[in-house]
Scaffold this active site. Sequence first.
Site, mmCIF file in Angstrom:
data_model
loop_
_atom_site.group_PDB
_atom_site.id
_atom_site.type_symbol
_atom_site.label_atom_id
_atom_site.label_comp_id
_atom_site.label_asym_id
_atom_site.label_seq_id
_atom_site.Cartn_x
_atom_site.Cartn_y
_atom_site.Cartn_z
ATOM 1 C CE LYS A 154 -1.744 1.487 4.022
ATOM 2 N NZ LYS A 154 -1.423 2.911 4.298
ATOM 3 C CG ASN A 155 2.310 2.505 3.529
ATOM 4 O OD1 ASN A 155 1.146 2.809 3.263
ATOM 5 N ND2 ASN A 155 2.691 2.199 4.748
ATOM 6 N NE ARG A 173 0.173 12.148 6.427
ATOM 7 C CZ ARG A 173 0.378 13.312 7.050
ATOM 8 N NH1 ARG A 173 -0.641 14.003 7.508
ATOM 9 N NH2 ARG A 173 1.602 13.794 7.206
ATOM 10 C CB CYS A 218 -4.569 5.736 10.787
ATOM 11 S SG CYS A 218 -4.743 4.365 9.648
ATOM 12 N NE ARG A 252 -0.652 10.153 9.935
ATOM 13 C CZ ARG A 252 -0.938 9.115 9.149
ATOM 14 N NH1 ARG A 252 -2.138 8.601 9.186
ATOM 15 N NH2 ARG A 252 -0.042 8.640 8.336
ATOM 16 N N PRO A 253 0.773 16.357 11.102
ATOM 17 C CG PRO A 253 2.623 17.307 12.120
ATOM 18 C CD PRO A 253 1.674 16.159 12.232
ATOM 19 C CG ASP A 272 3.117 1.389 9.329
ATOM 20 O OD1 ASP A 272 3.631 1.667 8.234
ATOM 21 O OD2 ASP A 272 2.638 2.243 10.087
ATOM 22 N NE ARG A 332 -7.484 4.155 4.828
ATOM 23 C CZ ARG A 332 -6.650 4.775 5.686
ATOM 24 N NH1 ARG A 332 -6.939 4.840 6.972
ATOM 25 N NH2 ARG A 332 -5.522 5.305 5.244
HETATM 26 C C1 EPZ Z 1 3.746 6.887 5.942
HETATM 27 O O1 EPZ Z 1 2.931 7.874 6.542
HETATM 28 C C2 EPZ Z 1 2.878 5.634 5.871
HETATM 29 N N1 EPZ Z 1 1.702 5.905 5.046
HETATM 30 C C3 EPZ Z 1 2.436 5.241 7.292
HETATM 31 O O2 EPZ Z 1 1.708 4.024 7.177
HETATM 32 C C4 EPZ Z 1 3.679 4.992 8.139
HETATM 33 O O3 EPZ Z 1 3.289 4.713 9.466
HETATM 34 C C5 EPZ Z 1 4.584 6.228 8.115
HETATM 35 O O4 EPZ Z 1 4.899 6.591 6.758
HETATM 36 C C6 EPZ Z 1 5.885 5.989 8.874
HETATM 37 O O5 EPZ Z 1 6.567 4.898 8.304
HETATM 38 C C7 EPZ Z 1 1.840 5.905 3.705
HETATM 39 O O6 EPZ Z 1 2.923 5.714 3.162
HETATM 40 C C8 EPZ Z 1 0.585 6.148 2.902
HETATM 41 P P1 EPZ Z 1 5.623 10.321 8.187
HETATM 42 P P2 EPZ Z 1 3.441 9.420 6.596
HETATM 43 O O7 EPZ Z 1 5.470 11.584 7.432
HETATM 44 O O8 EPZ Z 1 4.179 9.743 5.369
HETATM 45 C C9 EPZ Z 1 5.497 13.477 11.646
HETATM 46 C C10 EPZ Z 1 -0.046 2.513 7.591
HETATM 47 O O9 EPZ Z 1 -0.558 1.986 8.594
HETATM 48 N N2 EPZ Z 1 5.385 14.470 10.570
HETATM 49 O O10 EPZ Z 1 6.903 9.562 8.102
HETATM 50 O O11 EPZ Z 1 2.295 10.260 6.975
HETATM 51 C C11 EPZ Z 1 4.189 12.695 11.788
HETATM 52 O O12 EPZ Z 1 3.293 13.423 12.587
HETATM 53 C C12 EPZ Z 1 0.316 3.984 7.585
HETATM 54 O O13 EPZ Z 1 0.212 1.907 6.516
HETATM 55 C C13 EPZ Z 1 5.527 15.816 10.888
HETATM 56 O O14 EPZ Z 1 5.742 16.181 12.042
HETATM 57 O O15 EPZ Z 1 4.442 9.315 7.825
HETATM 58 C C14 EPZ Z 1 4.633 11.421 12.440
HETATM 59 O O16 EPZ Z 1 4.739 11.614 13.831
HETATM 60 C C15 EPZ Z 1 0.060 4.648 8.939
HETATM 61 N N3 EPZ Z 1 5.402 16.731 9.903
HETATM 62 C C16 EPZ Z 1 6.034 11.209 11.863
HETATM 63 O O17 EPZ Z 1 6.444 12.460 11.309
HETATM 64 C C17 EPZ Z 1 5.168 16.362 8.593
HETATM 65 O O18 EPZ Z 1 5.078 17.255 7.722
HETATM 66 C C18 EPZ Z 1 6.077 10.161 10.765
HETATM 67 O O19 EPZ Z 1 5.256 10.628 9.711
HETATM 68 C C19 EPZ Z 1 5.027 14.999 8.287
HETATM 69 C C20 EPZ Z 1 5.150 14.062 9.294
#
Ligand code: EPZ
Length: 427
Positions: free
Chosen positions: A25-26, A97, A121, A126-127, A315, A407
């Site tokens: 998915k990711n 997302r 989720c 999730r900023p 995850d 999903r």
């Molecule tokens: C991706 O989400 C995945 N989703 C998530 O999988 C996964 O948990 C995550 O990466 C971490 O590996 C997809 O790829 C569609 P991040 P993403 O930006 O990109 C903070 C699942 O279950 N952050 O690495 O949203 C954020 O709040 C899903 O398959 C900021 O602060 O993850 C979090 O605490 C859930 N500012 C951390 O970084 C930003 O602008 C990790 O988020 C972006 C993120």
Amino acid sequence: MNTGESFIINGGNPLVGDVRVSGAKNAVLVQLAALLLADGVSILHNVPDIADVHSMIELLQFFGAQVVFDTQAHVVTVDTTQVAFALPPAAMLTKFRASILITGALLTRFGASFFTAPGGCPIGERPINLHMHAFKSLGADEIIDGERHSIVAPADGLVGALCIFDYPSVGATENALLAAICAKGRTAIYNAALEPEIFDLVNMLRSMGANISYDVPAMIIVEGVERTELAPVNWTVLPDRLEAGTWLYAAAITGGNVLVHDAPIEHMYVVLQQLDQMGHVVEIDEQNGVVRLKGSKKYSAVSCKTMPHPGFPTDLQSPLLALLSCAQGVGKITETVYENRFLAVEPLCTMGAQITMCNSTVTVTGVDDLIGAEVEGKDIRASAALMIAGLRAQGITRVSTGHHLARGYERFVEKAQALGADITVAK
Ligand code: EPZ
């Protein structure tokens, strides 16, 4: 696509047999968005038939892409010849997302984009500040008009730059890549995310004609090319390491004997080592991408922290928590990636698990067995955790997952049934 909202599980059957992992998915969601960068007909293979893929396809179609998804063959054909800029309704963006990833692709294709706070989720705030930082590093401006945020490139286009992330955000790294592909000159993404899905995206973009390389420490270097140099792709999506891990945990918790096919083993070393440390039998055939897991009736607890890749993946935190619920001894898991990702704790305790939470760490004391109950899964991975807990529990478990399980997991029920699980979709 299985859109069932609730599932009835009669637990206790050891899972036995073969299961094949679907596409990730990711990986596929951002790859679908990236197809907007090239004009023409692209083909993606090994695309999982999951709700988020259908949501991303709907978004592409909104922009005029012609998309055909052969869900039996797992092939998506996307023709971007007629794509035109438009402003989608917020409802299309708040479903998941990954909708945020369309922003970088549109910015490159049209010089302008937009976004409303994406959905996904409820595992934290999730900023999207790091996504914005990436776009602004390349010279884009943010225009806020009420609820709608627009992001606009300079008239003569984005310009390559050093983009420094204070956290290796997966999505922000992906959006930085999509925006930098045609930016003038060199972009260096510093402290880039190193998840396997990032490298799968880079490899697909390279096959499209992008000029991307790597440097240390955790740097992705993009030399901008003209968008007319980008060509449609014929690409096979990376297998899903998170689904593979989920089936390994299901085999382990039920004391089963399962062969997981198409597992991306090279991206799962920490998970596989942990299962071995628990006392399960893990047989790896890396050449053929097959892992056999023979679950031990009595297995030891382990402790870990979730980390960006190659550390233990956030995850799989909830599914691991389910597995630890029936381990011998006490395990601790510290969640370092999200601030609210223990949504499986309460329902697992309803099933008899002994879990306490203190700040970002949960402590789980294994019990001999879980007891079937009515529980609710509130995110994709918490739902998966409850499904595998139900496969172990004595008696009947009813898991209401809303749309979450569908999903992220393709044909979860059918795959579990093929392994001997007594599981049905509630009417
Ligand atoms: C991706 O989400 C995945 N989703 C998530 O999988 C996964 O948990 C995550 O990466 C971490 O590996 C997809 O790829 C569609 P991040 P993403 O930006 O990109 C903070 C699942 O279950 N952050 O690495 O949203 C954020 O709040 C899903 O398959 C900021 O602060 O993850 C979090 O605490 C859930 N500012 C951390 O970084 C930003 O602008 C990790 O988020 C972006 C993120």
